[in-house]
Design an enzyme around this catalytic site. Structure first.
Site, PDB file in Angstrom:
ATOM      1  N   GLY A  42       0.815  -1.216   0.000  1.00  0.00           N
ATOM      2  CA  GLY A  42       0.000   0.000   0.000  1.00  0.00           C
ATOM      3  C   GLY A  42       0.841   1.255   0.000  1.00  0.00           C
ATOM      4  N   ALA A  43       1.896   1.269  -0.820  1.00  0.00           N
ATOM      5  CA  ALA A  43       2.878   2.360  -0.779  1.00  0.00           C
ATOM      6  C   ALA A  43       2.574   3.508  -1.737  1.00  0.00           C
ATOM      7  CB  ALA A  43       4.269   1.811  -1.086  1.00  0.00           C
ATOM      8  N   ASN A  44       1.451   3.459  -2.423  1.00  0.00           N
ATOM      9  CA  ASN A  44       1.183   4.493  -3.417  1.00  0.00           C
ATOM     10  C   ASN A  44       0.494   5.727  -2.847  1.00  0.00           C
ATOM     11  OD1 ASN A  44      -1.113   2.442  -3.402  1.00  0.00           O
ATOM     12  ND2 ASN A  44      -2.084   4.161  -4.449  1.00  0.00           N
ATOM     13  N   GLY A  46      -0.897   7.921   1.135  1.00  0.00           N
ATOM     14  CA  GLY A  46      -0.925   8.015   2.590  1.00  0.00           C
ATOM     15  C   GLY A  46       0.406   7.782   3.262  1.00  0.00           C
ATOM     16  N   ILE A  47       0.377   7.117   4.429  1.00  0.00           N
ATOM     17  CA  ILE A  47       1.602   6.900   5.182  1.00  0.00           C
ATOM     18  C   ILE A  47       2.517   5.912   4.467  1.00  0.00           C
ATOM     19  CG2 ILE A  47       0.554   7.509   7.392  1.00  0.00           C
ATOM     20  CD1 ILE A  47       0.325   4.591   8.067  1.00  0.00           C
ATOM     21  N   GLY A  48       1.949   5.033   3.652  1.00  0.00           N
ATOM     22  CA  GLY A  48       2.784   4.113   2.881  1.00  0.00           C
ATOM     23  C   GLY A  48       3.655   4.856   1.891  1.00  0.00           C
ATOM     24  N   SER A 172      -3.565  -0.336  14.836  1.00  0.00           N
ATOM     25  CA  SER A 172      -4.314   0.880  15.167  1.00  0.00           C
ATOM     26  C   SER A 172      -4.758   0.840  16.616  1.00  0.00           C
ATOM     27  CB  SER A 172      -5.537   1.016  14.260  1.00  0.00           C
ATOM     28  OG  SER A 172      -6.402   2.044  14.717  1.00  0.00           O
ATOM     29  N   TYR A 198     -13.138  -3.553  11.130  1.00  0.00           N
ATOM     30  CA  TYR A 198     -11.814  -2.911  11.054  1.00  0.00           C
ATOM     31  C   TYR A 198     -11.099  -3.014  12.401  1.00  0.00           C
ATOM     32  CZ  TYR A 198      -8.239   0.688  10.480  1.00  0.00           C
ATOM     33  OH  TYR A 198      -7.040   1.359  10.431  1.00  0.00           O
TER      34      TYR A 198
END
Length: 324
Positions: A42-44, A46-48, A172, A198
């Protein structure tokens, strides 16, 4: 006098914002990651994305594992331009598909000689209702837990070969409100609201880290979890209307930027001070307490065994075939 009374709440809110900014953790290590290989799911965005950018600036080889190759390529171009590091690679990975996870892991094992840091960052919250994947797994559990569980196991031999190495799991604080029913992970008995699912996946992250740390004892591979803080990302885009249009706008000014939210992940990836720490939970770059549920060793073991079963993990794929 009335005007002064009206300004009091404003002043208090400003002070709260300043306080939260001052208390936010910052990675203080300036360690280079030259020669290191890092995978970030998920690096594309936000925090990624911010994690990938920072590690690229530190000269690591960054492998961006993302569902959308097109979006990831655009993000990679920004990282390369900003960092000057052209060793930023995009690999397709759909964590909701066990087939995709296996194909990704196979490509990595075939192409990479080492893996120093695995960052299980990707997460999702779908719209309300029942969402099952092609593998008959509940969508959030597939992305937030099962996909990462399988991925980590498939890459453990490479991580051990590259030791000292690190595994980082983005969890989280919402795990505090979780009720993890091991008999209903895929909504077998009843369908829950996406928010509560979640929370359960984030508790599953911590139980996974706890059990994995025990199994990795004496291997020189560490695993830790973290809460990034409340961050301005798009993870609530599918939330119910009152969360999306009422709660989020109210708290938005007090949320961290993605860059600030990435600091604890970066800290766990690079800092020498956490080199020998494993099985812990971090908030704002410091070790933090977890709920009693997150320390349930028996539940952690059962979740592991159930995860092996539901991901169809074979004895050959498991890094711990002899452990019951």
């Amino acid at each position: 006098m009335e005007l002064w009374l009206l300004t009091i709440p404003v002043i208090l809110l400003i002070l709260l914002k300043v306080y939260l900014k001052m208390m936010a953790g910052v990675c203080k290590s300036d360690k280079s990651m030259e020669g290191k290989v890092v995978i970030i799911t998920g690096a594309n965005s936000g925090i990624g994305f911010q994690t990938a950018l920072e590690l690229a600036k530190r000269k690591a080889k960054v492998i961006m594992a993302c569902r959308s190759v097109e979006r990831a390529q655009k993000a990679a171009e920004k990282i390369i331009k900003s960092s000057g590091n052209r060793n930023v690679i995009v690999q397709q990975l759909d964590l909701s598909s066990l087939k995709s996870v296996r194909e990704f892991a196979s490509r990595i094992v075939s192409s990479e000689q080492r893996l120093d840091v695995l960052i299980n960052n990707a997460g999702a919250t779908p719209t309300p209702g029942l969402h099952l994947t092609e593998d008959k797994l509940e969508l959030q559990f597939a992305i937030n837990h099962f996909g990462h569980f399988l991925l980590t196991n498939l890459l453990l031999d490479l991580l051990k070969k590259s030791a000292p190495s690190r595994i980082i799991v983005v969890s989280s604080i919402t795990h505090l409100w979780a009720k993890l029913d091991l008999d209903n992970l895929n909504c077998e008995k009843y369908v829950r609201d996406p928010y509560w699912i979640y929370c359960s996946t984030k508790l599953a992250n911590l139980l996974f880290v706890r059990e994995l740390a025990k199994r990795l004892d004496s291997t020189n591979v560490t695993v830790n979890a973290l809460h990034p803080g409340g961050v301005r990302t798009r993870i609530a885009r599918n939330a119910r209307w009152f969360i999306k249009y009422i709660i989020v706008p109210i708290v938005y000014p007090f949320l961290k930027t993605a860059k600030s939210g990435a600091q604890t992940t970066i800290h766990l990836a690079v800092s020498d001070e956490v080199e020998n720490i494993s099985g812990e939970y971090f908030v704002d770059c410091e070790k933090y307490w977890t709920s009693r549920s997150a320390k349930d060793d028996e539940k952690a073991r059962k979740l592991w065994e159930l995860s092996e079963k539901l991901t169809g993990m074979s004895a050959k794929e498991s890094a711990f075939p002899q452990i019951s």
